[in-house]
Scaffold this motif. Structure first.
Motif, PDB file in Angstrom:
ATOM      1  N   LEU A  99       2.304  19.419  17.578  1.00 23.59           N
ATOM      2  CA  LEU A  99       2.292  20.627  17.738  1.00 23.59           C
ATOM      3  C   LEU A  99       2.352  21.220  18.874  1.00 23.59           C
ATOM      4  O   LEU A  99       3.324  22.132  18.895  1.00 23.59           O
ATOM      5  CB  LEU A  99       0.499  20.832  17.567  1.00 23.59           C
ATOM      6  CG  LEU A  99       0.000  21.172  15.931  1.00 23.59           C
ATOM      7  CD1 LEU A  99      -1.427  21.348  16.029  1.00 23.59           C
ATOM      8  CD2 LEU A  99       0.675  22.631  15.499  1.00 23.59           C
ATOM      9  N   THR A 130      -8.014  21.012  19.162  1.00 21.97           N
ATOM     10  CA  THR A 130      -9.106  20.317  18.182  1.00 21.97           C
ATOM     11  C   THR A 130      -8.401  19.318  17.552  1.00 21.97           C
ATOM     12  O   THR A 130      -9.182  18.087  17.236  1.00 21.97           O
ATOM     13  CB  THR A 130      -9.313  21.146  16.881  1.00 21.97           C
ATOM     14  OG1 THR A 130      -8.423  21.902  16.644  1.00 21.97           O
ATOM     15  CG2 THR A 130     -10.578  21.947  16.905  1.00 21.97           C
ATOM     16  N   THR A 131      -7.073  19.298  17.176  1.00 19.47           N
ATOM     17  CA  THR A 131      -6.567  17.984  16.736  1.00 19.47           C
ATOM     18  C   THR A 131      -6.547  16.620  17.817  1.00 19.47           C
ATOM     19  O   THR A 131      -6.749  15.500  17.357  1.00 19.47           O
ATOM     20  CB  THR A 131      -4.895  18.006  16.200  1.00 19.47           C
ATOM     21  OG1 THR A 131      -4.547  19.005  17.346  1.00 19.47           O
ATOM     22  CG2 THR A 131      -4.868  18.974  15.033  1.00 19.47           C
ATOM     23  N   ALA A 162      -3.784  20.828  10.467  1.00 14.38           N
ATOM     24  CA  ALA A 162      -4.159  21.248  12.075  1.00 14.38           C
ATOM     25  C   ALA A 162      -4.868  22.513  11.913  1.00 14.38           C
ATOM     26  O   ALA A 162      -6.274  22.475  12.660  1.00 14.38           O
ATOM     27  CB  ALA A 162      -2.982  21.383  12.815  1.00 14.38           C
ATOM     28  N   LEU A 163      -4.547  23.467  11.157  1.00 14.08           N
ATOM     29  CA  LEU A 163      -5.239  24.854  10.997  1.00 14.08           C
ATOM     30  C   LEU A 163      -6.552  24.400  10.351  1.00 14.08           C
ATOM     31  O   LEU A 163      -7.538  24.971  10.684  1.00 14.08           O
ATOM     32  CB  LEU A 163      -4.453  25.751  10.207  1.00 14.08           C
ATOM     33  CG  LEU A 163      -5.028  27.192  10.553  1.00 14.08           C
ATOM     34  CD1 LEU A 163      -4.996  27.677  11.831  1.00 14.08           C
ATOM     35  CD2 LEU A 163      -4.130  28.025   9.384  1.00 14.08           C
ATOM     36  N   LEU A 164      -6.664  23.790   9.231  1.00  9.12           N
ATOM     37  CA  LEU A 164      -7.766  23.633   8.195  1.00  9.12           C
ATOM     38  C   LEU A 164      -8.810  22.863   9.287  1.00  9.12           C
ATOM     39  O   LEU A 164     -10.133  23.270   9.196  1.00  9.12           O
ATOM     40  CB  LEU A 164      -7.475  22.590   7.084  1.00  9.12           C
ATOM     41  CG  LEU A 164      -7.144  23.182   5.834  1.00  9.12           C
ATOM     42  CD1 LEU A 164      -6.842  22.055   4.766  1.00  9.12           C
ATOM     43  CD2 LEU A 164      -8.119  24.083   5.501  1.00  9.12           C
ATOM     44  N   LEU A 207      -5.502  24.954  18.255  1.00  7.86           N
ATOM     45  CA  LEU A 207      -5.386  24.070  17.286  1.00  7.86           C
ATOM     46  C   LEU A 207      -4.872  22.468  17.909  1.00  7.86           C
ATOM     47  O   LEU A 207      -5.182  21.397  17.361  1.00  7.86           O
ATOM     48  CB  LEU A 207      -4.150  24.180  16.337  1.00  7.86           C
ATOM     49  CG  LEU A 207      -4.280  25.037  15.110  1.00  7.86           C
ATOM     50  CD1 LEU A 207      -5.271  26.292  14.992  1.00  7.86           C
ATOM     51  CD2 LEU A 207      -2.980  25.455  14.286  1.00  7.86           C
ATOM     52  N   SER A 218      -1.881  26.996   4.627  1.00 10.21           N
ATOM     53  CA  SER A 218      -3.260  26.865   4.767  1.00 10.21           C
ATOM     54  C   SER A 218      -4.285  27.931   4.650  1.00 10.21           C
ATOM     55  O   SER A 218      -5.402  27.893   4.206  1.00 10.21           O
ATOM     56  CB  SER A 218      -3.400  26.413   6.229  1.00 10.21           C
ATOM     57  OG  SER A 218      -4.496  25.356   6.782  1.00 10.21           O
ATOM     58  N   ALA A 245      -0.332  22.647   8.234  1.00 12.06           N
ATOM     59  CA  ALA A 245      -1.395  22.922   7.463  1.00 12.06           C
ATOM     60  C   ALA A 245      -2.787  22.290   8.143  1.00 12.06           C
ATOM     61  O   ALA A 245      -3.900  22.982   7.999  1.00 12.06           O
ATOM     62  CB  ALA A 245      -1.169  22.974   6.034  1.00 12.06           C
ATOM     63  N   GLY A 263       3.272  26.691   7.014  1.00  9.31           N
ATOM     64  CA  GLY A 263       2.336  25.575   7.082  1.00  9.31           C
ATOM     65  C   GLY A 263       1.002  26.570   7.345  1.00  9.31           C
ATOM     66  O   GLY A 263       0.077  26.246   6.387  1.00  9.31           O
ATOM     67  N   THR A 318      -9.158  22.972  12.390  1.00  7.35           N
ATOM     68  CA  THR A 318      -9.737  23.681  13.564  1.00  7.35           C
ATOM     69  C   THR A 318     -10.774  24.740  12.953  1.00  7.35           C
ATOM     70  O   THR A 318     -11.923  25.174  13.500  1.00  7.35           O
ATOM     71  CB  THR A 318      -8.512  24.449  14.246  1.00  7.35           C
ATOM     72  OG1 THR A 318      -7.628  23.511  14.803  1.00  7.35           O
ATOM     73  CG2 THR A 318      -9.052  25.452  15.274  1.00  7.35           C
ATOM     74  N   MET A 364      -7.540  28.187   2.126  1.00  3.18           N
ATOM     75  CA  MET A 364      -8.900  28.475   2.584  1.00  3.18           C
ATOM     76  C   MET A 364      -9.366  29.611   1.999  1.00  3.18           C
ATOM     77  O   MET A 364     -10.750  29.779   1.886  1.00  3.18           O
ATOM     78  CB  MET A 364      -8.809  28.539   4.114  1.00  3.18           C
ATOM     79  CG  MET A 364      -8.825  27.022   4.514  1.00  3.18           C
ATOM     80  SD  MET A 364      -9.027  27.193   6.268  1.00  3.18           S
ATOM     81  CE  MET A 364      -7.634  28.075   7.088  1.00  3.18           C
TER      82      MET A 364
END
Lengths: 230, 209
Positions: free
Chosen positions: B105, B92-93, A160-162, B89, B162, A158, B158, A164, B166
């Motif tokens: 991931l 970015t992580t 990771a998605l936020l 994802l 999320s 969760a 997950g 991004t 949002m």
């Protein structure tokens, strides 16, 4: 269901071992030999299973502290910025009125890891104490632990998605905090601890707790690995 | 052989959870035998045959490609549109300083499920064609080791959590990639019901004929 304690035939008492990898049943395998079907070393009980399990479990318990104290998210919105830990994230969801989500995240991220570590410690202590109480219930508990193991990874995904999706330049952004790394490590370590534990120990009496078969004949190591043994 | 007195007992089954010994009985399709001591499943006869399993594996591979090629979600806020793919994802992580999350991931949602699908294809095909596959043993061991570390279903939940989180802040829309992950979860779960231990036995039969 009636208690089946009357006539339980246990493999270790009859020189029978089930291969952990492929399930093949072997009669009086030589000490240190491999399964003839899949080549996995045959053990009546996994060697050092309690020590390995404790090592992973203690490491998980230690990392559980930073996983909950360190922030998992740093958020910025206009000129405001704040950090969230796992627990404060749940509280924020609850205060927003998202009760269903708050309950899901609370269960997956807080209840499940705590229950997992507590339950595994209980199983390990009970085996070490030589307890013979409620083996059926302990067996069920272990199977539940195996099943729920990876579900705690939910919060990691969760986050990771936020991270991004939310980056609107100067207006708003979300950065991951180091707490999420510690949390991911706790999940992996508790899974390793569960896998290391040998559930057959739940059923062994202390007197009978041996790691190899009493009936195993001594065989020279160079000949013991022959996969063509009948 | 003079080396050992090890005998194979295909007529028996031993519970891996409590070490109790059982006589192996023939089962009807879709039936499972439970341990009478601890209640764990001892062995089962799968509902689906090898051809159906292979079809599921091919379907899973196609859905896997869709799930990763299509975006999972789009988010719109103040004229900006952001799209999220699984691999974005991972990227970015990685760049935001949590490399461990990135590694988890790419392993648990990309590499391990993909390896699982390909390995299933290999071992099922070997059993179906009754061929002696040279890497069958290795493939089966990897399938067993990977099973707990493949987390597509957890990733799906997950992501959903999320998205709902949002949706308070901006307009978030699920995209085809997310549906594909949903289908992939179902297919992988169906593949998971096929006992690897049955495949060992099937392959052994095939190799001996």
């Amino acid at each position: 269901m009636s208690e089946p304690t009357g006539r339980i035939v246990r493999g270790i008492e009859h020189g029978l071992v089930g291969c952990e990898a492929c399930g093949l049943v072997l009669e009086r395998p030589a000490h240190g030999s491999d399964c003839p079907r899949c080549g996995t070393p045959v053990h009546a009980r996994r060697p050092e299973s309690l020590a390995r399990s404790w090592a992973f479990l203690v490491a998980a318990m230690i990392l559980y502290v930073p996983a909950n104290l360190l922030p998992v998210l740093h958020s910025t919105k206009l000129f405001e910025s704040w950090s969230d830990t796992i627990l404060s994230g749940v509280v924020a969801l609850w205060e927003d009125g998202a009760y269903d989500l708050a309950i899901i995240v609370f269960t997956a991220s807080i209840v499940v890891p705590l229950l997992k570590m507590g339950a595994l410690a209980l199983l390990l202590l009970e085996v070490q104490r030589g307890g013979r109480q409620l083996p059926r219930e302990r067996a069920l508990l272990y199977r539940i632990l195996e099943y729920i193991g990876h579900w705690s990874m939910l919060d990691v995904f969760a986050v990771a998605l936020l991270v991004t999706l939310v980056h609107f330049g100067a207006l708003a952004s979300v950065e991951p905090g180091s707490g999420i790394v510690a949390f991911g490590a706790v999940v992996v370590l508790t899974m390793l601890a569960t896998m290391s534990f040998d559930p057959r120990l739940n059923w062994d009496t202390p007197r009978r707790r041996v790691t190899s078969l009493p009936a195993a004949p001594a065989v020279k190591p160079d000949t013991a690995k022959d996969p063509l043994s009948p | 052989m003079t080396t050992s007195t090890t005998k194979i007992r295909p007529d028996l089954a031993i519970c891996e959870h409590c070490d109790s010994v059982h006589q192996r009985l023939p089962l009807e399709r879709g039936e499972a035998a439970d341990c009478h001591v601890c209640g764990a499943t001892l062995y089962r006869r799968p509902m689906l045959d090898l051809d159906a399993m292979l079809a599921l594996t091919v379907a899973a591979l196609i859905v896997f490609v869709v799930a990763n090629a299509a975006p999972l979600v789009t988010m719109e806020s103040g004229g900006n549109t952001t799209r999220g793919w699984l691999l974005s994802l991972v990227a970015t992580t990685w760049t935001s300083g949590v490399g461990a999350v990135s590694a988890i991931l790419i392993g648990t949602v990309f590499l391990f499920p993909l390896a699982q699908i390909l390995l299933y294809f290999y071992v099922l095909q070997a059993c179906r064609l009754k061929q002696q596959a040279s890497r069958f043993v290795d493939a089966m061991h990897w399938l067993r080791r990977l099973r707990p570390w493949s987390m597509v279903q957890v990733f799906l939940i997950g992501t959903l959590v999320s998205i709902i989180k949002m949706s308070h802040l901006a307009s978030v829309k699920p995209e085809p990639g997310l549906w594909a992950f949903g289908v992939l979860t179902i297919l992988l779960t169906a593949l998971g019901t096929f006992e690897l231990r049955e495949l060992w036995a099937l392959h052994e039969e095939a190799a001996n004929t």
